[in-house]
Design an enzyme around this catalytic site. Structure first.
Site, PDB file in Angstrom:
ATOM      1  N   GLU A  37       0.865  -1.170   0.000  1.00  0.00           N
ATOM      2  CA  GLU A  37       0.000   0.000   0.000  1.00  0.00           C
ATOM      3  C   GLU A  37       0.909   1.229   0.000  1.00  0.00           C
ATOM      4  O   GLU A  37       1.810   1.334   0.844  1.00  0.00           O
ATOM      5  CB  GLU A  37      -0.894   0.016   1.248  1.00  0.00           C
ATOM      6  CG  GLU A  37      -1.847   1.193   1.187  1.00  0.00           C
ATOM      7  CD  GLU A  37      -2.829   1.281   2.348  1.00  0.00           C
ATOM      8  OE1 GLU A  37      -2.812   0.384   3.216  1.00  0.00           O
ATOM      9  OE2 GLU A  37      -3.584   2.258   2.386  1.00  0.00           O
ATOM     10  N   ARG A 264       5.073 -13.553   9.180  1.00  0.00           N
ATOM     11  CA  ARG A 264       5.738 -12.264   8.983  1.00  0.00           C
ATOM     12  C   ARG A 264       7.192 -12.373   9.392  1.00  0.00           C
ATOM     13  O   ARG A 264       7.526 -13.136  10.295  1.00  0.00           O
ATOM     14  CB  ARG A 264       5.142 -11.197   9.907  1.00  0.00           C
ATOM     15  CG  ARG A 264       3.732 -10.843   9.687  1.00  0.00           C
ATOM     16  CD  ARG A 264       3.310  -9.830  10.746  1.00  0.00           C
ATOM     17  NE  ARG A 264       3.806  -8.502  10.449  1.00  0.00           N
ATOM     18  CZ  ARG A 264       3.200  -7.672   9.608  1.00  0.00           C
ATOM     19  NH1 ARG A 264       2.114  -8.034   8.984  1.00  0.00           N
ATOM     20  NH2 ARG A 264       3.696  -6.473   9.384  1.00  0.00           N
ATOM     21  N   LYS A 274       4.307   0.204   9.997  1.00  0.00           N
ATOM     22  CA  LYS A 274       4.493   1.455   9.259  1.00  0.00           C
ATOM     23  C   LYS A 274       4.030   2.649  10.084  1.00  0.00           C
ATOM     24  O   LYS A 274       4.629   3.714  10.035  1.00  0.00           O
ATOM     25  CB  LYS A 274       3.694   1.405   7.947  1.00  0.00           C
ATOM     26  CG  LYS A 274       4.464   0.733   6.833  1.00  0.00           C
ATOM     27  CD  LYS A 274       3.771   0.938   5.493  1.00  0.00           C
ATOM     28  CE  LYS A 274       2.682  -0.084   5.294  1.00  0.00           C
ATOM     29  NZ  LYS A 274       2.099  -0.047   3.943  1.00  0.00           N
TER      30      LYS A 274
HETATM   31  P1  ATP Z   1       1.312  -2.195   8.059  1.00  0.00           P
HETATM   32  O1  ATP Z   1       0.252  -3.074   8.658  1.00  0.00           O
HETATM   33  O2  ATP Z   1       2.427  -1.828   8.973  1.00  0.00           O
HETATM   34  O3  ATP Z   1       0.736  -1.021   7.299  1.00  0.00           O
HETATM   35  P2  ATP Z   1       1.198  -3.892   5.821  1.00  0.00           P
HETATM   36  O4  ATP Z   1       1.493  -5.310   5.966  1.00  0.00           O
HETATM   37  O5  ATP Z   1      -0.247  -3.538   5.733  1.00  0.00           O
HETATM   38  O6  ATP Z   1       1.966  -3.111   6.944  1.00  0.00           O
HETATM   39  P3  ATP Z   1       1.564  -3.437   3.050  1.00  0.00           P
HETATM   40  O7  ATP Z   1       2.211  -2.317   2.330  1.00  0.00           O
HETATM   41  O8  ATP Z   1       0.104  -3.637   2.852  1.00  0.00           O
HETATM   42  O9  ATP Z   1       1.915  -3.251   4.576  1.00  0.00           O
HETATM   43  O10 ATP Z   1       2.320  -4.786   2.756  1.00  0.00           O
HETATM   44  C1  ATP Z   1       2.599  -5.248   1.451  1.00  0.00           C
HETATM   45  C2  ATP Z   1       2.928  -6.712   1.478  1.00  0.00           C
HETATM   46  O11 ATP Z   1       4.050  -6.955   2.306  1.00  0.00           O
HETATM   47  C3  ATP Z   1       1.780  -7.535   2.033  1.00  0.00           C
HETATM   48  O12 ATP Z   1       1.630  -8.676   1.218  1.00  0.00           O
HETATM   49  C4  ATP Z   1       2.238  -7.892   3.402  1.00  0.00           C
HETATM   50  O13 ATP Z   1       1.696  -9.121   3.801  1.00  0.00           O
HETATM   51  C5  ATP Z   1       3.766  -7.949   3.251  1.00  0.00           C
HETATM   52  N1  ATP Z   1       4.421  -7.654   4.519  1.00  0.00           N
HETATM   53  C6  ATP Z   1       4.288  -6.554   5.273  1.00  0.00           C
HETATM   54  N2  ATP Z   1       5.005  -6.649   6.404  1.00  0.00           N
HETATM   55  C7  ATP Z   1       5.613  -7.859   6.371  1.00  0.00           C
HETATM   56  C8  ATP Z   1       6.500  -8.565   7.251  1.00  0.00           C
HETATM   57  N3  ATP Z   1       6.888  -8.041   8.415  1.00  0.00           N
HETATM   58  N4  ATP Z   1       6.942  -9.787   6.881  1.00  0.00           N
HETATM   59  C9  ATP Z   1       6.548 -10.318   5.713  1.00  0.00           C
HETATM   60  N5  ATP Z   1       5.723  -9.720   4.839  1.00  0.00           N
HETATM   61  C10 ATP Z   1       5.257  -8.497   5.150  1.00  0.00           C
HETATM   62 MG    MG Z   2      -1.662  -3.878   4.230  1.00  0.00          MG
END
Ligand code: ATP
Ligand code: MG
Length: 566
Positions: A37, A264, A274
């Site tokens: 995102e 994760r 984030k």
């Molecule tokens: P936040 O919840 O902090 O905003 P997010 O997971 O929603 O983080 P995105 O930008 O939506 O952030 O994530 C993009 C992709 O990266 C998604 O497929 C998510 O599952 C993966 N991702 C995010 N954080 C991790 C992590 N710590 N380990 C593995 N994959 C991750």
């Molecule tokens: Mg997300």
């Protein structure tokens, strides 16, 4: 020592895809995607998802899409899209073509939503958000059906069209899927598909007044792109039945994609939320999104992490089905191994102490003679050659490398002791100059002219070899030493608030003296300061040399392993 690849963890998703290919599921195709995102910068957790999706696609002869999951007008920005592309390129996975955007599918999603309404599978609910979530009930608690649940199709369609046309205020109503208010999985208790938002979207502008939820957008975007394996993190496990439900009720352009969840990536001493990272930046705890103490990709890059080391790390830790935290020292050991192979060796004195050689020759004008000694650039790389480093009678050594009253087992310089100055000469300290407070401010020594190159013709041994720079030719540089930003292994484990574990002294800035060659290192290059660690070149705001400590020399991960095996 590099972690042994034979100890690498497994990857159950690789096995699963291999099975699919063997059974010709999806016609043997493999198509993955990475869906960030654009509301923040990519971090080390994303690195895992990026390499997983890209490597599996490559390995099985498929493609990996970069898709921005941009369904929220309030927080998203083109600057984050551009930054993500830059970071992905640095990490070794540049997008293969133009990136894709969920916002490009808004029309298709809307058409499908009308289809669900017409099929009696979605309805407009005018209750407020709190009521809707209270009525959802909980595990073992019944859900309550909305009074609008059985609204006639024509009325639903009319309301949905007017929602879209912008006739209603934010949050006045929502579109919900009509599934089952008694389902044991809460995700299936009539989930929300569209909310009303009059915000300005960074790509679609003011065209839309309704925005799809994650659940209504994600699987459908996968299907539109022909994704086969939709890999996401474990918290989406309970969303999978909903992912499938939507796809089963739509006229899909391709095979139905399949969601698989993995753990994760979490690291000790690190947070990857984030929202919390944004708060660190906003509160001024760190200097910006690329502050080398952060786990964002741009910060790791600035700190000197080789992208190849990060890729090897993500491959090594494999893919698990349960969440766990990896030691950050393991990641650092991949970084160290790579830098040991590639980084040029240089001399730098972080806490300079003047050393005067009293029997050093002077020229006709009375200045100390300058000699050039030949030093090896990288003992691990015979092609790296040697360089000439100026040496003279006035030098800087490390403050720690001299003691007037040495403790037991101190083998470095002290009055009467002879040591080697790396690649140059043997010197013996004679005495020291102290200030009024008794602090040593200058060391006096004599040198043995027969030890040029750093060895003695009579086979005399010394117990230590020290680094140095010649005072007149040395260059001033700022050196940033970093401790963990969070001192606790699991930030927030004790109080629930990770910010309670911030180390207020996580950065120390030093006024160092470095050898002349270090004035010209291009920003981003990493060198080894002999005996001190690896340092990434950068510039201060005024353009002066600045070095960030990437990692120290000691393999702390090996020690952790020893402790764990004991
Ligand atoms: P936040 O919840 O902090 O905003 P997010 O997971 O929603 O983080 P995105 O930008 O939506 O952030 O994530 C993009 C992709 O990266 C998604 O497929 C998510 O599952 C993966 N991702 C995010 N954080 C991790 C992590 N710590 N380990 C593995 N994959 C991750
Ligand atoms: Mg997300």
């Amino acid at each position: 020592m590099a972690p042994d690849p034979d100890n690498a963890a497994g990857n159950f998703i690789r096995d699963l895809i291999a099975d699919d290919q063997q059974q010709n599921t999806f016609g043997g195709r493999v198509h993955t995607r990475f869906p960030p995102e654009p509301n923040g910068y990519l971090h080390v957790g994303h690195a895992k998802a990026i390499s997983l999706n890209n490597e599996l696609a490559q390995e099985f002869g498929g493609d990996c899409n970069l898709r921005f999951d941009d369904t929220n007008p309030d927080t998203e920005d083109m600057a984050f899209v551009e930054a993500a592309i830059e970071d992905l390129t640095w990490f070794g996975y540049p997008p293969s073509g133009d990136p894709l955007y969920a916002s490009d599918y808004f029309d298709q999603l809307y058409t499908w939503a009308e289809g669900l309404v017409e099929a009696g599978l979605a309805y407009v609910d005018e209750q407020d958000g709190d009521t809707i979530s209270a009525q959802r009930g909980g595990f073992g608690q019944p859900g309550v059906e909305s009074p609008h649940r059985d609204r006639p199709v024509a009325e639903n369609l009319d309301l949905l069209r007017r929602m879209r046309a912008g006739d209603f205020a934010d949050n006045a109503m929502v579109l919900r899927a009509k599934i089952d208010m008694q389902h044991e999985n809460m995700q299936l208790r009539d989930p929300i598909m569209y909310r009303i938002r009059h915000g300005h979207h960074y790509r679609t502008g003011d065209e839309w007044s309704i925005y799809p939820t994650y659940d209504w957008a994600h699987g459908q975007s996968d299907a539109i792109e022909g994704i086969t394996h939709s890999l996401c993190t474990l918290e989406f496990d309970s969303h999978r039945p909903l992912y499938d439900w939507f796809l089963e009720h739509l006229p899909l352009p391709s095979d139905q994609p399949r969601q698989t969840e993995f753990a994760r990536l979490e690291l000790t001493h690190t947070i990857t939320s984030k929202r919390k990272l944004a708060q660190l930046v906003a509160d001024g705890v760190v200097d910006g999104w690329d502050d080398p103490r952060l786990p964002t990709l741009r910060a790791l890059r600035r700190r000197g992490y080789p992208p190849s080391a990060l890729r090897e790390f993500t491959e090594f830790i494999g893919v698990a089905r349960t969440n766990s935290r990896h030691e950050i020292e393991l990641l650092e050991s991949f970084v160290r191994t790579e830098l040991n192979r590639t980084a040029l060796r240089r001399l730098a004195v972080l806490r300079p102490l003047r050393l005067v050689i009293t029997n050093w020759p002077t020229d006709e004008a009375g200045n100390p003679v300058v000699e050039y000694v030949d030093l090896v650039n990288n003992p691990e790389d015979s092609d790296a050659g040697t360089r000439q480093v100026p040496f003279s009678g006035e030098l800087y050594i490390e403050h720690d490398d001299f003691k007037l009253d040495p403790p037991p087992k101190y083998y470095r310089l002290t009055p009467g002791r002879e040591v080697r100055l790396r690649g140059a000469y043997f010197v013996t300290a004679t005495d020291a100059v102290t200030d009024d407070a008794g602090n040593v401010i200058e060391v006096r020594a004599t040198y043995d002219p027969d030890t040029r190159g750093g060895s003695s013709p009579d086979g005399r041994k010394v117990k230590s070899t020290m680094h140095w720079v010649s005072a007149a030719e040395a260059v001033d540089a700022t050196v940033a030493l970093y401790e963990r930003l969070f001192s606790a292994e699991v930030p927030g484990a004790d109080t629930g608030d990770p910010f309670d574990d911030l180390d207020p002294n996580s950065r120390e800035l030093l006024a160092a003296k470095v050898e002349p060659a270090l004035a010209e290192v291009p920003a981003g290059d990493v060198v080894q300061f002999e005996r001190l660690g690896y340092f990434a070149a950068d510039r201060t705001a005024d353009g002066a040399p600045l070095f960030h400590r990437t990692v120290g020399l000691r393999d702390e991960w090996a020690n952790i392993q020893k402790r764990q095996n004991r």
